[in-house]
Scaffold this motif. Structure first.
Motif, PDB file in Angstrom:
ATOM      1  N   ARG A 213       0.702  -0.851  -0.083  1.00 31.44           N
ATOM      2  CA  ARG A 213      -0.117  -0.568  -0.196  1.00 31.44           C
ATOM      3  C   ARG A 213       1.489   0.967   0.004  1.00 31.44           C
ATOM      4  NH1 ARG A 213      -5.215  -1.516   3.982  1.00 31.44           N
ATOM      5  NH2 ARG A 213      -5.667  -3.212   2.201  1.00 31.44           N
ATOM      6  N   LEU A 214       1.822   1.044   0.603  1.00 24.93           N
ATOM      7  CA  LEU A 214       2.762   2.223   0.625  1.00 24.93           C
ATOM      8  C   LEU A 214       3.295   2.640  -1.176  1.00 24.93           C
ATOM      9  CD1 LEU A 214       5.097   1.825   3.204  1.00 24.93           C
ATOM     10  CD2 LEU A 214       3.363   3.712   3.292  1.00 24.93           C
ATOM     11  N   THR A 215       3.483   2.005  -1.373  1.00 20.89           N
ATOM     12  CA  THR A 215       3.647   1.158  -2.938  1.00 20.89           C
ATOM     13  C   THR A 215       3.232   2.025  -4.249  1.00 20.89           C
ATOM     14  OG1 THR A 215       6.028  -0.428  -2.741  1.00 20.89           O
ATOM     15  CG2 THR A 215       5.437   0.349  -4.629  1.00 20.89           C
ATOM     16  N   THR A 216       1.807   1.612  -3.936  1.00 24.15           N
ATOM     17  CA  THR A 216       0.913   2.015  -4.373  1.00 24.15           C
ATOM     18  C   THR A 216       0.007   3.314  -4.520  1.00 24.15           C
ATOM     19  OG1 THR A 216      -0.785   0.635  -3.452  1.00 24.15           O
ATOM     20  CG2 THR A 216       0.519  -0.685  -5.159  1.00 24.15           C
ATOM     21  N   ARG A 217      -0.527   3.569  -2.917  1.00 18.58           N
ATOM     22  CA  ARG A 217      -0.416   4.903  -2.402  1.00 18.58           C
ATOM     23  C   ARG A 217      -0.256   6.274  -2.509  1.00 18.58           C
ATOM     24  NH1 ARG A 217      -5.804   1.818   0.819  1.00 18.58           N
ATOM     25  NH2 ARG A 217      -5.594   0.113   0.095  1.00 18.58           N
ATOM     26  N   ILE A 218       0.914   5.877  -1.870  1.00 20.25           N
ATOM     27  CA  ILE A 218       2.160   7.184  -1.226  1.00 20.25           C
ATOM     28  C   ILE A 218       3.376   7.027  -1.784  1.00 20.25           C
ATOM     29  CG2 ILE A 218       3.030   7.191   0.713  1.00 20.25           C
ATOM     30  CD1 ILE A 218       0.427   7.531   1.344  1.00 20.25           C
ATOM     31  N   TRP A 219       3.613   6.731  -2.176  1.00 15.87           N
ATOM     32  CA  TRP A 219       5.392   6.944  -2.803  1.00 15.87           C
ATOM     33  C   TRP A 219       5.455   7.182  -4.259  1.00 15.87           C
ATOM     34  CZ3 TRP A 219       7.637   1.736  -0.443  1.00 15.87           C
ATOM     35  CH2 TRP A 219       7.769   2.041   0.838  1.00 15.87           C
ATOM     36  N   PRO A 220       3.962   6.987  -4.882  1.00 12.15           N
ATOM     37  CA  PRO A 220       4.682   7.705  -6.667  1.00 12.15           C
ATOM     38  C   PRO A 220       4.351   9.166  -6.902  1.00 12.15           C
ATOM     39  CG  PRO A 220       2.423   5.210  -6.617  1.00 12.15           C
ATOM     40  CD  PRO A 220       3.603   5.985  -5.103  1.00 12.15           C
ATOM     41  N   GLN A 221       3.502   9.204  -5.378  1.00 14.17           N
ATOM     42  CA  GLN A 221       3.804  10.904  -5.513  1.00 14.17           C
ATOM     43  C   GLN A 221       5.018  11.409  -4.783  1.00 14.17           C
ATOM     44  OE1 GLN A 221       0.334   9.222  -4.774  1.00 14.17           O
ATOM     45  NE2 GLN A 221      -0.155   9.077  -6.719  1.00 14.17           N
ATOM     46  N   ARG A 222       5.364  10.524  -3.828  1.00 14.69           N
ATOM     47  CA  ARG A 222       6.287  11.139  -2.984  1.00 14.69           C
ATOM     48  C   ARG A 222       7.837  10.378  -2.798  1.00 14.69           C
ATOM     49  NH1 ARG A 222       4.880  14.398   1.243  1.00 14.69           N
ATOM     50  NH2 ARG A 222       6.920  14.664   0.606  1.00 14.69           N
ATOM     51  N   PRO A 223       8.736  10.011  -4.523  1.00 17.55           N
ATOM     52  CA  PRO A 223       9.276   8.890  -4.386  1.00 17.55           C
ATOM     53  C   PRO A 223      10.497   9.200  -3.564  1.00 17.55           C
ATOM     54  CG  PRO A 223       9.571  10.589  -5.781  1.00 17.55           C
ATOM     55  CD  PRO A 223       8.206  10.699  -5.611  1.00 17.55           C
ATOM     56  N   CYS A 224      10.989  10.424  -2.591  1.00 17.64           N
ATOM     57  CA  CYS A 224      12.165  10.571  -1.767  1.00 17.64           C
ATOM     58  C   CYS A 224      11.243  10.123  -0.483  1.00 17.64           C
ATOM     59  CB  CYS A 224      11.597  12.539  -1.647  1.00 17.64           C
ATOM     60  SG  CYS A 224       9.852  13.351  -0.542  1.00 17.64           S
ATOM     61  N   LEU A 225      10.256   9.428  -0.224  1.00 18.82           N
ATOM     62  CA  LEU A 225       9.773   9.029   0.797  1.00 18.82           C
ATOM     63  C   LEU A 225      10.278   7.873   0.763  1.00 18.82           C
ATOM     64  CD1 LEU A 225       6.366  11.105   1.458  1.00 18.82           C
ATOM     65  CD2 LEU A 225       8.754  11.728   2.279  1.00 18.82           C
ATOM     66  N   SER A 226       9.856   7.016  -0.045  1.00 19.65           N
ATOM     67  CA  SER A 226      10.985   6.263  -0.699  1.00 19.65           C
ATOM     68  C   SER A 226      12.708   5.547  -0.214  1.00 19.65           C
ATOM     69  CB  SER A 226      10.309   5.239  -1.864  1.00 19.65           C
ATOM     70  OG  SER A 226      10.635   4.006  -2.160  1.00 19.65           O
ATOM     71  N   ARG A 227      12.796   6.481  -0.820  1.00 16.29           N
ATOM     72  CA  ARG A 227      13.867   6.290  -1.003  1.00 16.29           C
ATOM     73  C   ARG A 227      14.813   6.964   1.266  1.00 16.29           C
ATOM     74  NH1 ARG A 227      14.438   9.740  -5.472  1.00 16.29           N
ATOM     75  NH2 ARG A 227      13.732  11.563  -3.674  1.00 16.29           N
ATOM     76  N   SER A 228      13.909   7.295   1.703  1.00 19.26           N
ATOM     77  CA  SER A 228      14.361   7.551   3.067  1.00 19.26           C
ATOM     78  C   SER A 228      13.976   6.364   3.597  1.00 19.26           C
ATOM     79  CB  SER A 228      12.901   8.690   3.560  1.00 19.26           C
ATOM     80  OG  SER A 228      13.954   9.687   2.938  1.00 19.26           O
ATOM     81  N   PHE A 229      12.832   5.676   3.563  1.00 20.96           N
ATOM     82  CA  PHE A 229      12.536   4.109   4.224  1.00 20.96           C
ATOM     83  C   PHE A 229      13.302   3.272   3.590  1.00 20.96           C
ATOM     84  CE2 PHE A 229      10.095  -0.217   3.969  1.00 20.96           C
ATOM     85  CZ  PHE A 229       9.497  -0.012   4.459  1.00 20.96           C
ATOM     86  N   PHE A 230      13.170   3.015   2.448  1.00 19.71           N
ATOM     87  CA  PHE A 230      14.931   2.030   2.356  1.00 19.71           C
ATOM     88  C   PHE A 230      16.111   2.018   3.143  1.00 19.71           C
ATOM     89  CE2 PHE A 230      11.017   0.968  -0.507  1.00 19.71           C
ATOM     90  CZ  PHE A 230      10.972   0.376  -0.243  1.00 19.71           C
ATOM     91  N   GLN A 231      15.911   3.533   3.743  1.00 20.42           N
ATOM     92  CA  GLN A 231      17.656   3.809   4.099  1.00 20.42           C
ATOM     93  C   GLN A 231      17.373   3.204   5.339  1.00 20.42           C
ATOM     94  OE1 GLN A 231      17.976   7.516   5.344  1.00 20.42           O
ATOM     95  NE2 GLN A 231      19.248   7.753   6.524  1.00 20.42           N
ATOM     96  N   ASP A 232      16.883   2.710   5.953  1.00 27.82           N
ATOM     97  CA  ASP A 232      16.818   1.659   7.254  1.00 27.82           C
ATOM     98  C   ASP A 232      16.565   0.680   6.896  1.00 27.82           C
ATOM     99  OD1 ASP A 232      18.325   3.984   8.725  1.00 27.82           O
ATOM    100  OD2 ASP A 232      17.159   3.799  10.391  1.00 27.82           O
ATOM    101  N   TYR A 233      15.298   0.289   6.670  1.00 31.12           N
ATOM    102  CA  TYR A 233      14.863  -1.244   5.857  1.00 31.12           C
ATOM    103  C   TYR A 233      15.859  -1.390   4.619  1.00 31.12           C
ATOM    104  CZ  TYR A 233      11.405  -4.482   4.930  1.00 31.12           C
ATOM    105  OH  TYR A 233      11.014  -5.669   4.439  1.00 31.12           O
ATOM    106  N   GLY A 234      16.672  -1.375   3.776  1.00 33.44           N
ATOM    107  CA  GLY A 234      16.871  -2.584   3.420  1.00 33.44           C
ATOM    108  C   GLY A 234      16.146  -2.649   1.919  1.00 33.44           C
TER     109      GLY A 234
END
Length: 271
Positions: A213-234
């Motif tokens: 849901r983050l991938t389909t609903r949040i991150w398409p408009q805010r790719p910078c948030l995806s990069r921040s998330f995976f910084q610690d998640y891997g």
């Protein structure tokens, strides 16, 4: 008794006879919860579950996996079976979905979210059995049948193709998952700390499903948030990226089927 008095009576019976109501805690999908004040524990949340299954899942999560999150999640204080309910500590703050943050603070919030989810996903040993890819494919058939004429024949064919591709990825390990990992369940405190709530859907599942849901609903408009998330998640490997892709179609179908009649009227058919 009214709904509110039922919640308060539970809190007074299970925790503190002098408990006082504070407010209704924002619920989701029909769940209602009361925020109450107590002498010993401060403010707490009294939550009555919609089903015995959700009740059991949330108790199990709080008893086994959530303690590993430390102060970044509520603590389980009391349990009732009739009605199925729990009392947990109230964590400070507002849902991330309701916060207006500057870009730097928001990116840090998603970095913390990745850290939290990684911790949850490692709170129990990975399991190869049962085969969750096969289980999800079988559940997809249930949702296809439930959707009926709300989806087109081409959509049904596409869904089944994605489920076959998902099964072909097996064997994949399952881990403890949240399964409603969305900003509404990430509480952002005035101290800038993210805390995770609402574990009623938690169970062993494919970890990538927590990212759909983050991938389909949040991150398409805010790719910078995806990069921040995976910084610690891997970063996700190829198999997990494919799980997200295939399960995104399943999520769209279950969302359509779970909509209220009014929601369904407003929604377009899945094409």
């Amino acid at each position: 008794m009214t709904d509110g008095s039922v919640h308060l009576a539970l809190c007074q019976r299970l925790l503190d006879t002098d408990a006082k109501p504070v407010s209704w805690h924002p619920g989701h999908a029909g769940t209602r919860a009361l925020r109450a004040s107590t002498t010993a524990q401060g403010e707490v949340i009294v939550k009555i579950h919609r089903s015995p299954e959700l009740h059991a899942q949330e108790i199990h999560a709080y008893s086994t996996w959530v303690p590993g999150l430390g102060k970044r999640a509520p603590r389980l204080l009391a349990i009732a079976d009739d009605p199925p309910a729990i009392v947990i500590t109230a964590v400070p703050g507002l849902p991330l979905s309701q916060r207006q943050l500057d870009p730097k603070a928001e990116q840090d919030a998603y970095r913390q979210a990745g850290q939290l989810l990684k911790t949850l996903h490692t709170a129990g040993p990975p399991r190869l059995e049962p085969d969750w890819t096969a289980w999800l494919a079988e559940r997809a058939e249930h949702w296809i049948h439930l959707a009926g004429e709300r989806i087109t024949p081409s959509c049904r064919a596409e869904m089944r193709a994605h489920m076959r591709a998902l099964r072909d990825l097996a064997p994949l390990s399952a881990v403890p998952c949240h399964l409603d990992f969305m900003p509404r369940n990430m509480i952002y405190g005035d101290d800038g700390i993210i805390r995770l709530i609402d574990f009623e859907h938690s169970r062993y599942d494919l970890p990538a499903r927590d990212l759909v849901r983050l991938t389909t609903r949040i991150w398409p408009q805010r790719p910078c948030l995806s990069r921040s998330f995976f910084q610690d998640y891997g970063q996700l490997d190829k198999a997990n990226r494919e799980v997200v892709e295939h399960c995104a179609h399943l999520d769209a179908l279950t969302t359509l089927c779970s909509a209220t009649p009014d929601d369904a009227k407003r929604a377009s058919k899945i094409q």
